[in-house]
Motif scaffolding. Structure first.
Motif, short mmCIF file in Angstrom:
data_model
loop_
_atom_site.label_atom_id
_atom_site.label_comp_id
_atom_site.label_asym_id
_atom_site.label_seq_id
_atom_site.Cartn_x
_atom_site.Cartn_y
_atom_site.Cartn_z
N SER A 129 0.72 -1.19 -0.04
CA SER A 129 0.01 0.07 0.19
C SER A 129 0.86 1.35 0.02
O SER A 129 2.11 1.30 0.25
CB SER A 129 -0.84 0.11 1.20
N GLN A 130 0.13 2.21 -0.44
CA GLN A 130 0.79 3.59 -0.47
C GLN A 130 1.12 4.03 0.89
O GLN A 130 2.57 4.51 1.19
CB GLN A 130 -0.06 4.76 -0.98
N TYR A 135 -5.91 8.49 6.80
CA TYR A 135 -5.20 8.27 5.65
C TYR A 135 -6.20 7.75 4.55
O TYR A 135 -5.97 8.53 3.41
CB TYR A 135 -4.03 7.42 5.87
N ASP A 136 -7.11 7.01 4.80
CA ASP A 136 -8.25 6.69 4.03
C ASP A 136 -9.34 7.05 4.35
O ASP A 136 -10.00 6.72 5.29
CB ASP A 136 -8.01 5.18 3.82
N LEU A 137 -9.97 8.16 3.75
CA LEU A 137 -10.81 9.01 3.96
C LEU A 137 -12.16 8.03 3.91
O LEU A 137 -12.94 7.72 4.87
CB LEU A 137 -11.39 10.22 3.20
N LEU A 138 -12.34 7.29 2.82
CA LEU A 138 -13.40 6.20 2.51
C LEU A 138 -13.65 5.24 3.57
O LEU A 138 -14.60 4.61 3.68
CB LEU A 138 -13.44 5.72 1.10
N ARG A 156 -5.89 14.54 5.50
CA ARG A 156 -4.75 14.54 4.67
C ARG A 156 -4.80 15.88 3.57
O ARG A 156 -4.17 16.30 2.94
CB ARG A 156 -4.65 13.67 3.60
N SER A 157 -6.12 16.69 3.70
CA SER A 157 -6.28 17.54 2.81
C SER A 157 -7.56 18.58 3.37
O SER A 157 -8.41 17.95 4.26
CB SER A 157 -6.55 17.34 1.44
N GLU A 192 -9.94 19.22 1.89
CA GLU A 192 -11.34 18.62 1.37
C GLU A 192 -11.79 17.35 2.08
O GLU A 192 -12.84 17.38 2.57
CB GLU A 192 -11.21 18.23 -0.07
N HIS A 193 -10.73 16.72 2.54
CA HIS A 193 -10.77 15.75 3.47
C HIS A 193 -11.41 16.00 4.65
O HIS A 193 -12.41 15.53 5.37
CB HIS A 193 -9.55 14.69 3.58
N ALA A 251 -14.94 16.70 4.49
CA ALA A 251 -15.84 15.89 4.65
C ALA A 251 -15.87 14.83 5.77
O ALA A 251 -16.93 14.61 6.08
CB ALA A 251 -15.26 14.80 3.34
N PRO A 288 -0.73 16.35 4.19
CA PRO A 288 -0.96 15.73 3.28
C PRO A 288 -0.34 14.18 3.00
O PRO A 288 -0.81 13.14 2.34
CB PRO A 288 -0.23 16.45 1.95
N GLU A 289 0.54 13.76 3.58
CA GLU A 289 1.76 12.86 3.71
C GLU A 289 2.21 12.48 4.89
O GLU A 289 2.58 13.68 5.65
CB GLU A 289 2.45 12.76 2.51
#
Lengths: 180, 232
Positions: A37-38, A114-117, A140-141, A143-144, A147, A162-163
């Protein structure tokens, strides 16, 4: 070697050492996977870079599934079960590890979404429990962040990362939890 | 930053939108060195519009196919094969980039030599009722990628990965990008930028619109073949 002290004395001494003499700057990063994974790729890369620049901060990884790491981490790695004995700051990177970290009162927990979803469909009780233990939530952003706030109906930290960036997380830790 | 970029725009009967797509590439904060527009034998006036841009911008090269391929992979492959630079940014003619799309991707490529595909969140603009929504994507994870396509077509890619993993499969008419990403995932790292960097336009003529069932069957079929060929 057998312990010659009575158990209560031994426990008292260990607790004293554990609570008062452990003054290292330590950051634990909690990962579900160390490969594929990233997140694992970037985290291990960042740790390996960071430990050379800042050897005074003790970095460790607590993993759920070890498998074969994407690269060799230059820090200690522990099974997540060992988290019970950890004291200090930690960065949890998904809902599972954030929940586990929230169970340990000796941990100052940052939940880095890290993973919004991944937050979709998570029981509000779990989120409530994580937040109620003083967990700081970082997006991370922008926008996130928006949300997460809209989706969960809560206000989260204004910090946006962001990272995975350990320098940045050290600053955030200082801001929220103070210097040891 | 010194990585050179080729942008590949694929067009089929998108006269209405292709101008926006080209302009969005021309306005990038990090400029591509060449813009390749592939027209898959459009029957509308797409080519006239493209030619208008060619006269103004010498970086624009065209590939005008004489026969329609009946799908997206073939023209896209034509464009990628013609690209002269190590980085290729992909764009469908009915979509458009936001200003920093290429710059952000190039930064990632420079920082992470192991990464070959950079994708991002995006906006979906339904022009039929003028509504917009944000489409968030999962960060790259092979376990999630196997379950669903998390990488959008309008990604920025190192060209060498097409030489290693192969180009888009011309025989697949739907979700051909997904099949390509699965192949690429066996040998490289992907990177997700958590910000919307392009706009996907819904306009009623989208290839995949209302064809979910057909698409799901395709995906199932090529996944079975993929497992047979490479293992899971």
């Amino acid at each position: 070697m057998a312990n010659k002290f009575p158990k209560e004395v031994y426990d008292k001494v260990s607790t004293f050492i554990y609570e008062n003499l452990n003054t290292n700057n330590s950051i634990a990063i909690l990962l579900s996977y160390l490969n594929g994974s990233q997140l694992s790729y970037v985290t291990l890369k960042e740790i390996n870079k960071f430990v050379k620049i800042d050897p005074y901060t003790e970095i460790s990884i607590y993993y759920v599934n070890k498998e074969l790491p994407i690269s060799t981490p230059l820090c200690a790695t522990y099974n997540i079960g060992e988290l019970t004995f950890y004291r200090g700051e930690c960065i949890s990177t998904d809902i599972q590890t954030a929940y586990l970290a929230a169970q340990n009162p000796k941990i100052n927990n940052i939940f880095y979404v890290y993973d919004l979803l991944q937050l979709q469909g998570v029981s509000p009780d779990i989120i409530r429990e994580i937040i109620s233990k003083g967990t700081i939530i970082i997006a991370r952003s922008k926008e996130h962040k928006k949300a997460i706030e809209n989706g969960l109906g809560i206000k989260i930290s204004d910090e946006v990362v962001p990272e995975i960036n350990l320098e940045r997380f050290k600053e955030i830790i200082k801001r929220y939890f103070g210097v040891k | 930053m010194n990585l050179k970029v080729s942008s590949v725009i694929c067009c089929y009967n998108n006269a209405e939108f292709v101008g926006d797509a080209i302009k969005s590439v021309q306005k990038q904060s990090y400029q591509p060195d060449e813009i390749i527009v592939v027209d898959d034998c459009s029957t509308d006036n797409s080519r006239e519009i493209i030619d208008g841009f060619v006269q103004q911008d010498k970086r624009i090269k065209t590939i005008y196919r004489e026969v329609n391929s009946g799908g997206v992979p073939e023209p896209r492959n034509n464009g990628i094969a013609a690209a002269q630079n190590p980085i290729v940014s992909l764009l469908d003619a009915d979509d458009f980039y936001y200003k920093e799309k290429i710059e952000r991707a190039v930064k990632v490529f420079e920082e992470h030599s192991e990464v070959s595909v950079v994708y991002s969140d995006y906006d979906v603009w339904d022009t039929r009722n003028n509504s917009r929504r944000r489409e968030f994507k999962h960060p790259y994870d092979t376990r999630i990628l196997w379950q669903a396509s998390i990488v959008s077509t309008n990604s920025v890619v190192r060209k060498e990965i097409f030489n290693r993993a192969g180009y888009f499969n011309n025989d697949i008419k739907f979700a051909e990008d997904y099949e390509m990403w699965l192949r690429a995932a066996r040998m490289t790292m992907f990177y997700h930028i958590p910000e919307p960097l392009f706009c996907y336009r819904l306009h009623g003529k989208n290839v995949t619109l209302n064809k979910e069932k057909e698409m799901a069957e395709y995906i199932l079929k090529f996944k079975e073949e993929f497992v047979k060929k490479y293992g899971q």
